[in-house]
Design an enzyme around this catalytic site. Sequence first.
Site, PDB file in Angstrom:
ATOM      1  N   CYS A  95      -2.802 -36.299  13.588  1.00  0.00           N
ATOM      2  CA  CYS A  95      -3.933 -35.759  12.724  1.00  0.00           C
ATOM      3  C   CYS A  95      -4.951 -35.183  13.948  1.00  0.00           C
ATOM      4  O   CYS A  95      -5.121 -35.990  14.826  1.00  0.00           O
ATOM      5  CB  CYS A  95      -4.704 -36.805  11.899  1.00  0.00           C
ATOM      6  SG  CYS A  95      -5.986 -36.199  10.868  1.00  0.00           S
ATOM      7  N   LEU A 201     -11.087 -26.709   6.852  1.00  0.00           N
ATOM      8  CA  LEU A 201     -11.218 -25.685   7.647  1.00  0.00           C
ATOM      9  C   LEU A 201     -12.705 -25.073   7.739  1.00  0.00           C
ATOM     10  O   LEU A 201     -13.130 -25.076   6.577  1.00  0.00           O
ATOM     11  CB  LEU A 201     -10.368 -24.474   7.262  1.00  0.00           C
ATOM     12  CG  LEU A 201     -10.408 -23.122   7.715  1.00  0.00           C
ATOM     13  CD1 LEU A 201     -10.071 -23.156   9.090  1.00  0.00           C
ATOM     14  CD2 LEU A 201      -9.112 -22.234   6.901  1.00  0.00           C
ATOM     15  N   GLU A 202     -13.159 -25.053   9.009  1.00  0.00           N
ATOM     16  CA  GLU A 202     -14.635 -24.823   8.710  1.00  0.00           C
ATOM     17  C   GLU A 202     -15.064 -23.562   9.601  1.00  0.00           C
ATOM     18  O   GLU A 202     -14.754 -23.769  10.932  1.00  0.00           O
ATOM     19  CB  GLU A 202     -15.657 -26.026   9.049  1.00  0.00           C
ATOM     20  CG  GLU A 202     -16.982 -25.973   8.778  1.00  0.00           C
ATOM     21  CD  GLU A 202     -17.600 -27.408   8.923  1.00  0.00           C
ATOM     22  OE1 GLU A 202     -17.813 -28.093   7.786  1.00  0.00           O
ATOM     23  OE2 GLU A 202     -18.120 -27.584   9.940  1.00  0.00           O
ATOM     24  N   HIS A 320      -6.302 -36.913  17.312  1.00  0.00           N
ATOM     25  CA  HIS A 320      -6.699 -38.268  17.290  1.00  0.00           C
ATOM     26  C   HIS A 320      -6.109 -39.553  16.684  1.00  0.00           C
ATOM     27  O   HIS A 320      -6.654 -40.469  16.347  1.00  0.00           O
ATOM     28  CB  HIS A 320      -8.343 -38.189  16.938  1.00  0.00           C
ATOM     29  CG  HIS A 320      -8.602 -37.413  15.554  1.00  0.00           C
ATOM     30  ND1 HIS A 320      -9.241 -36.368  15.356  1.00  0.00           N
ATOM     31  CD2 HIS A 320      -8.025 -37.684  14.323  1.00  0.00           C
ATOM     32  CE1 HIS A 320      -9.186 -35.970  14.047  1.00  0.00           C
ATOM     33  NE2 HIS A 320      -8.424 -36.651  13.445  1.00  0.00           N
ATOM     34  N   ASN A 321      -4.641 -39.200  16.526  1.00  0.00           N
ATOM     35  CA  ASN A 321      -3.851 -40.101  15.936  1.00  0.00           C
ATOM     36  C   ASN A 321      -2.493 -40.156  16.388  1.00  0.00           C
ATOM     37  O   ASN A 321      -1.567 -39.431  16.161  1.00  0.00           O
ATOM     38  CB  ASN A 321      -3.540 -39.908  14.487  1.00  0.00           C
ATOM     39  CG  ASN A 321      -4.766 -40.527  13.527  1.00  0.00           C
ATOM     40  OD1 ASN A 321      -5.832 -40.745  13.772  1.00  0.00           O
ATOM     41  ND2 ASN A 321      -4.289 -40.488  12.181  1.00  0.00           N
ATOM     42  N   GLY A 370     -18.225 -33.301  12.285  1.00  0.00           N
ATOM     43  CA  GLY A 370     -19.114 -34.183  11.272  1.00  0.00           C
ATOM     44  C   GLY A 370     -18.542 -34.060   9.978  1.00  0.00           C
ATOM     45  O   GLY A 370     -17.482 -33.728   9.803  1.00  0.00           O
ATOM     46  N   HIS A 395     -13.970 -40.014  17.257  1.00  0.00           N
ATOM     47  CA  HIS A 395     -13.192 -39.012  16.615  1.00  0.00           C
ATOM     48  C   HIS A 395     -13.875 -38.048  15.284  1.00  0.00           C
ATOM     49  O   HIS A 395     -13.373 -37.186  15.101  1.00  0.00           O
ATOM     50  CB  HIS A 395     -11.872 -39.200  16.119  1.00  0.00           C
ATOM     51  CG  HIS A 395     -11.930 -39.635  14.466  1.00  0.00           C
ATOM     52  ND1 HIS A 395     -12.821 -40.755  14.039  1.00  0.00           N
ATOM     53  CD2 HIS A 395     -11.020 -39.499  13.608  1.00  0.00           C
ATOM     54  CE1 HIS A 395     -12.618 -40.978  12.719  1.00  0.00           C
ATOM     55  NE2 HIS A 395     -11.546 -40.305  12.508  1.00  0.00           N
ATOM     56  N   ALA A 397     -17.447 -38.391  12.730  1.00  0.00           N
ATOM     57  CA  ALA A 397     -18.719 -39.333  11.879  1.00  0.00           C
ATOM     58  C   ALA A 397     -18.197 -40.602  11.511  1.00  0.00           C
ATOM     59  O   ALA A 397     -18.635 -41.650  11.874  1.00  0.00           O
ATOM     60  CB  ALA A 397     -19.234 -38.618  10.832  1.00  0.00           C
ATOM     61  N   GLY A 398     -16.895 -40.588  10.985  1.00  0.00           N
ATOM     62  CA  GLY A 398     -16.377 -41.992  10.690  1.00  0.00           C
ATOM     63  C   GLY A 398     -16.818 -42.326   9.194  1.00  0.00           C
ATOM     64  O   GLY A 398     -17.994 -41.962   8.829  1.00  0.00           O
TER      65      GLY A 398
END
Length: 472
Positions: A95, A201-202, A320-321, A370, A395, A397-398
């Site tokens: 991911c 997707l941003e 990040h995974n 974020g 990675h 905001a969590g």
Amino acid sequence: MELEQLEENIYQIPKTGEMNKPARIYANDKLLKEIKNDDTLQQVKNMATLPGLEKFSIVMPDGHQGYGFPIGGVAAVNKENGVISPGGIGYDINCGVRVLKTDLTYEEIKGKEQQLANILYNKVPCGLGKGGYIDVDEDELDEILDKGMEWMLENDHATEEDLKHCEENGRLKCDPNKVPSDAKKRGIKQVGSLGSGNHFLEVQRVENVFNEEKAEAYGLEEEQILVMIHSGSRGLGHQTCTEYLREFEKNYPEIVENLPEKELIYAPLGDDLAQDYKNAMFAAANFAWANRQGITQAVRESLDTLFGDTEAELVYDVCHNIAKEETHEVDGEEKELLVHRKGATRAMPSGRPEVPEAYSEAGQPVLLPGSMGTSSYILSGGQKSLELSFGSTAHGAGRLKSRTQSKKDYRAADVQRELKRDQIFVKAASGETIEEEAPGSYKDIDEVIKVSDELGIGEKVVQMRPIVNVKG
DNA sequence: ATGTTC
């Protein structure tokens, strides 16, 4: 639980009982308070019992409870007596996040946000079971698992520049035959698909530049339009993780029995099963890179359709995974390690071999999304990350609230209306996803970034503001 | 995260 503060933003659980090393928490008071609300501290303590662990187990400022490891967990083990743990990598293998920089400015897309949301939503398969942007057959899928981004390049779905700006150039050496056949069946129709949950997707606008020099090195400036893609290995990675977890449990009953929690299951690195899983995991990582590249192509086509001939170049793509084989200095000695990062981003400073040539001075771009209502950031890998976190930072905001809690607390239409008031246009396949991903479900990204920056593990370069968010 | 409780 015993917790001592070593210095600002650094807390430690001392080594006791079955722990091989101490456990560390990188957070400020506000984030630590949130971390204490679930089992994260117990989980980072459990991580410290892993055989072969070096220095300490770590949880990042955006950390929260996960399967085995917390999300935000980093554990580096040595090759001699270390282990590999699927719970330290996550179900969604590789991911990750990529960011494209465009030659558009906010001025040029203002007033066309809804159109942009619609075209992206229609072009990029979003949500569950919607197919992929790139059609492949079984042989082609095997090649993707083997070659990742290189297959995309050979088949005109990527440029050489794309590969140069991707972690590992989008390919890890592996044996794709170790990917379970059911995983392949799921993946074959998912090359270039966004998925669901927190994937998105941003379209973003660069709002603040904190470090002019590094921003320039990354090719970024104020008001520029960027596109951030957050997705992973879809059903293929999930199925791979599921099947290997089952195998691990079956093959290591004596290990399971002695674990602080069953989900921490691992295999000794010297065992065939550990190597099989590592190969399958790397193949799934290659798939995820091809997947994000497929989405990239759909984004490029969408932008061209709406704005004519546009540029959308890859700034960077980072996972990040994953668990990576890396060399790190431990007690003054260079050691070959396997670094598990689960909801933690590699953040290598200048001077490290992992940093792409184009960024050798500035350091590795670190991409931190974020929530859909708040800023995202691009950081640069900090020198302190080598000493404090094996070249890693947070990675994103969590999560603050569980998905279930979020669905109780928010209504999709309300969330969407409030965001639109802030000129953020959200288009999603499902209202439930909007509720689960409501900005209030997340920790404060600004606080997470502050901790990373203050510790010097990932340093602020630019801040982006969301304009259009498309999700499953 | 996920052909969302194979």
